[in-house]
Design a protein around this motif. Structure first.
Motif, short mmCIF file in Angstrom:
data_model
loop_
_atom_site.label_atom_id
_atom_site.label_comp_id
_atom_site.label_asym_id
_atom_site.label_seq_id
_atom_site.Cartn_x
_atom_site.Cartn_y
_atom_site.Cartn_z
N ALA A 1 5.51 -18.81 53.30
CA ALA A 1 5.31 -19.01 51.86
C ALA A 1 4.80 -20.42 51.57
CB ALA A 1 6.62 -18.75 51.11
N GLY A 2 5.30 -21.39 52.33
CA GLY A 2 4.88 -22.78 52.12
C GLY A 2 3.42 -22.99 52.46
N LEU A 3 2.96 -22.37 53.55
CA LEU A 3 1.56 -22.49 53.94
C LEU A 3 0.66 -21.87 52.87
CD1 LEU A 3 0.11 -21.90 57.47
CD2 LEU A 3 -1.04 -20.97 55.48
N LEU A 4 1.01 -20.65 52.42
CA LEU A 4 0.21 -19.98 51.40
C LEU A 4 0.23 -20.74 50.08
CD1 LEU A 4 1.13 -16.24 52.11
CD2 LEU A 4 -0.94 -17.44 52.76
N ALA A 5 1.40 -21.28 49.73
CA ALA A 5 1.51 -22.03 48.48
C ALA A 5 0.67 -23.29 48.52
CB ALA A 5 2.98 -22.38 48.21
N ALA A 6 0.66 -23.98 49.66
CA ALA A 6 -0.14 -25.20 49.79
C ALA A 6 -1.63 -24.89 49.63
CB ALA A 6 0.12 -25.86 51.15
N LEU A 7 -2.07 -23.78 50.25
CA LEU A 7 -3.48 -23.41 50.12
C LEU A 7 -3.80 -22.98 48.69
CD1 LEU A 7 -6.19 -23.07 51.45
CD2 LEU A 7 -5.48 -20.81 52.29
N ALA A 8 -2.85 -22.31 48.02
CA ALA A 8 -3.06 -21.92 46.63
C ALA A 8 -3.18 -23.15 45.72
CB ALA A 8 -1.90 -21.04 46.16
N TRP B 1 -3.02 -11.45 53.70
CA TRP B 1 -3.10 -10.12 54.32
C TRP B 1 -2.71 -10.16 55.80
CZ3 TRP B 1 -8.07 -8.06 56.73
CH2 TRP B 1 -7.89 -6.75 57.21
N ARG B 2 -3.18 -11.17 56.54
CA ARG B 2 -3.05 -11.15 58.00
C ARG B 2 -1.93 -12.02 58.56
NH1 ARG B 2 -5.33 -7.21 60.71
NH2 ARG B 2 -5.74 -8.56 62.50
N LEU B 3 -1.52 -13.04 57.82
CA LEU B 3 -0.53 -13.97 58.37
C LEU B 3 0.84 -13.29 58.47
CD1 LEU B 3 0.10 -16.90 59.29
CD2 LEU B 3 0.69 -17.40 56.91
N PRO B 4 1.39 -13.17 59.68
CA PRO B 4 2.72 -12.54 59.81
C PRO B 4 3.82 -13.51 59.38
CG PRO B 4 1.96 -13.32 61.94
CD PRO B 4 0.83 -13.58 60.97
N ILE C 1 -2.65 -33.40 48.04
CA ILE C 1 -1.33 -32.99 48.52
C ILE C 1 -1.42 -31.60 49.14
CG2 ILE C 1 1.01 -32.37 47.81
CD1 ILE C 1 0.82 -34.56 45.69
N GLY C 2 -2.08 -30.66 48.45
CA GLY C 2 -2.22 -29.32 49.00
C GLY C 2 -2.93 -29.32 50.34
N SER C 3 -3.96 -30.16 50.47
CA SER C 3 -4.72 -30.25 51.72
C SER C 3 -3.83 -30.69 52.88
CB SER C 3 -5.87 -31.25 51.56
OG SER C 3 -6.79 -30.83 50.61
N GLY C 4 -3.11 -31.79 52.67
CA GLY C 4 -2.29 -32.34 53.74
C GLY C 4 -1.19 -31.39 54.19
N VAL C 5 -0.52 -30.75 53.21
CA VAL C 5 0.55 -29.81 53.55
C VAL C 5 -0.03 -28.61 54.28
CG1 VAL C 5 2.34 -28.29 52.62
CG2 VAL C 5 1.99 -30.56 51.63
N TYR C 6 -1.16 -28.10 53.78
CA TYR C 6 -1.77 -26.92 54.40
C TYR C 6 -2.18 -27.19 55.85
CZ TYR C 6 -5.23 -23.42 55.65
OH TYR C 6 -5.92 -22.44 56.33
N LEU C 7 -2.83 -28.32 56.11
CA LEU C 7 -3.29 -28.58 57.47
C LEU C 7 -2.12 -28.73 58.43
CD1 LEU C 7 -5.78 -28.98 59.25
CD2 LEU C 7 -5.55 -31.44 58.89
N ALA C 8 -1.09 -29.47 58.02
CA ALA C 8 0.07 -29.66 58.88
C ALA C 8 0.75 -28.33 59.19
CB ALA C 8 1.06 -30.62 58.23
N MET C 9 0.94 -27.51 58.17
CA MET C 9 1.63 -26.24 58.38
C MET C 9 0.72 -25.23 59.07
SD MET C 9 4.04 -25.82 55.07
CE MET C 9 5.05 -24.71 56.04
N GLY C 10 -0.59 -25.33 58.82
CA GLY C 10 -1.52 -24.43 59.49
C GLY C 10 -1.57 -24.69 60.98
#
Length: 391
Positions: free
Chosen positions: A77-84, A183-186, A111-120
């Protein structure tokens, strides 16, 4: 990883890389939009340039805080939220009716960029245990491609349709990645609930601090010198070129190649060994800049391509090693976020240091020599890391 899981994991990694492509584009396209934004909002260029500062500071300082505060059971949820947040902030930036709102939305995008890349990166490492280095390389290659290919594309669109269209393009690419990942992220394995105080103990881990310090020095050397490549090559004694663009393209294409090619090596060679080889190569490439420019400016294409390749490739073994060092403690994503912060901080320090050398009216070659010296210090520190692992 089972054979049935492998295709799903591969597609997920490429979707994360698509988001990283949009991130890399967003990180640098704003700098090219400054003249248009200056006109659109009737602000001085110095004020418009603060959009870049706002994004990078939010990315480098805000993202580790957000990652640290994220509960361990909300990784997906955190990864998807950061990208959103990233997508919405870029769309809102395109719709901004005042410069103040635009500045705020660039902070949120950072902020969204940094969180997304780290969690991605952490998610890709979790999903691709047997090919972790390659997975991280695909994501970093996506970010490098966004910088090298996406930024010129965004600026071309902006020239035809206006500055906001470049940010709409970023938002669209991010949205495609977001829908694909939804859709694809488990579900990602939940990490144990760790109090913030315990997460901060990461900063007492000598191994982690050494890795972060090497990343910081690499950024000071590589990204700092990148800031001053144009002054070096346009100096009369080093060719006096009229356009820096071909050299920047060579640097960027080298970066894309290095980011992707390093993946297979990262899965076969120990991370600290690979990092030492990269730091040594970076040092030699920077040393070669004034030498080759003094012979013939076109010869600088060789060290510039090599410098771009190793500069971008470095973060694959670095992030891999950080995740490996902290995966048992459950805060590998925080370590990666801190690594990204080290890169942005190093870029700022390198730019400031190079500016000081120019203020002191030192010869242009001192820029490259100083950058190489910083890279050499990083290589020496990496020897300590190698000795630490050998014990």
């Amino acid at each position: 990883m089972s054979e049935t899981a492998a295709p799903s994991a591969t597609s997920t990694v490429y979707l994360i890389a698509l988001g990283a492509f949009a991130l890399g584009m967003a990180s640098y396209v704003t700098a090219g939009l400054i003249p248009m934004i200056e006109t659109a909002f009737a602000v001085p260029v110095a004020v418009a340039a603060q959009l870049v500062t706002a994004f990078t500071l939010a990315y480098g300082l805000g993202s580790p805080v957000c990652v640290a505060l994220l509960p361990g059971h909300l990784q997906r949820a955190g990864l998807l939220a950061a990208l959103a947040v990233f997508v919405l902030a870029n769309a809102a930036s395109a719709l901004a009716t005042s410069f103040s709102w635009l500045l705020l939305f660039r902070v949120l995008a950072g902020i969204g960029s940094g969180v997304y890349l780290a969690m991605g990166i952490a998610a890709a490492a979790t999903l691709s245990v047997s090919g972790r280095g390659k997975a991280i390389a695909v994501i970093m290659g996506g970010m490098a491609s966004g910088t090298v290919l996406g930024v010129p594309l965004g600026l071309l669109v902006a020239e035809r349709l206006g500055w906001a269209s470049a940010l709409w393009l970023v938002a669209l690419l991010g949205l495609i990645a977001l829908l694909g990942l939804a859709w694809r992220l488990p579900e990602l394995p939940a990490t144990a609930a760790i109090p913030l105080r315990r997460k901060l103990l990461l900063l007492a881990d000598g191994h982690v601090i050494l890795i972060l310090l090497v990343s910081l020095l690499a950024a000071i050397a590589s990204l700092g010198m990148y800031t001053f490549l144009a002054p070096l090559l346009t100096a009369p004694e080093y060719g006096g070129i009229g356009s820096i663009t071909p050299y920047l393209w060579v640097w960027g294409i080298g970066g894309v190649a290095g980011s992707f090619l390093i993946g297979s090596l990262a899965d076969r060679i120990r991370g600290p060994v690979l990092t030492f080889a990269i730091m040594l190569t970076l040092t030699l490439a920077l040393l070669a800049l004034p030498l080759t420019a003094g012979w013939h400016v076109w010869l600088t294409m060789v060290p510039i391509a090599l410098w771009g390749a190793v500069g971008w490739a470095l973060q694959v073994p670095q992030n891999n090693e950080l995740i490996r060092a902290r995966e048992k403690q459950g805060d590998g994503n925080l370590a990666v976020a801190l690594n990204e912060s080290a890169l942005y901080l190093g870029s700022a320090i390198g730019a400031a240091g190079g500016g000081l050398l120019l203020v002191l009216n030192l010869p242009m070659w001192t820029l490259a020599i100083a950058a190489a010296a910083v890279g050499a210090i990083g290589a020496l520190l990496q020897i300590l890391n190698l000795r630490r692992r050998a014990l």
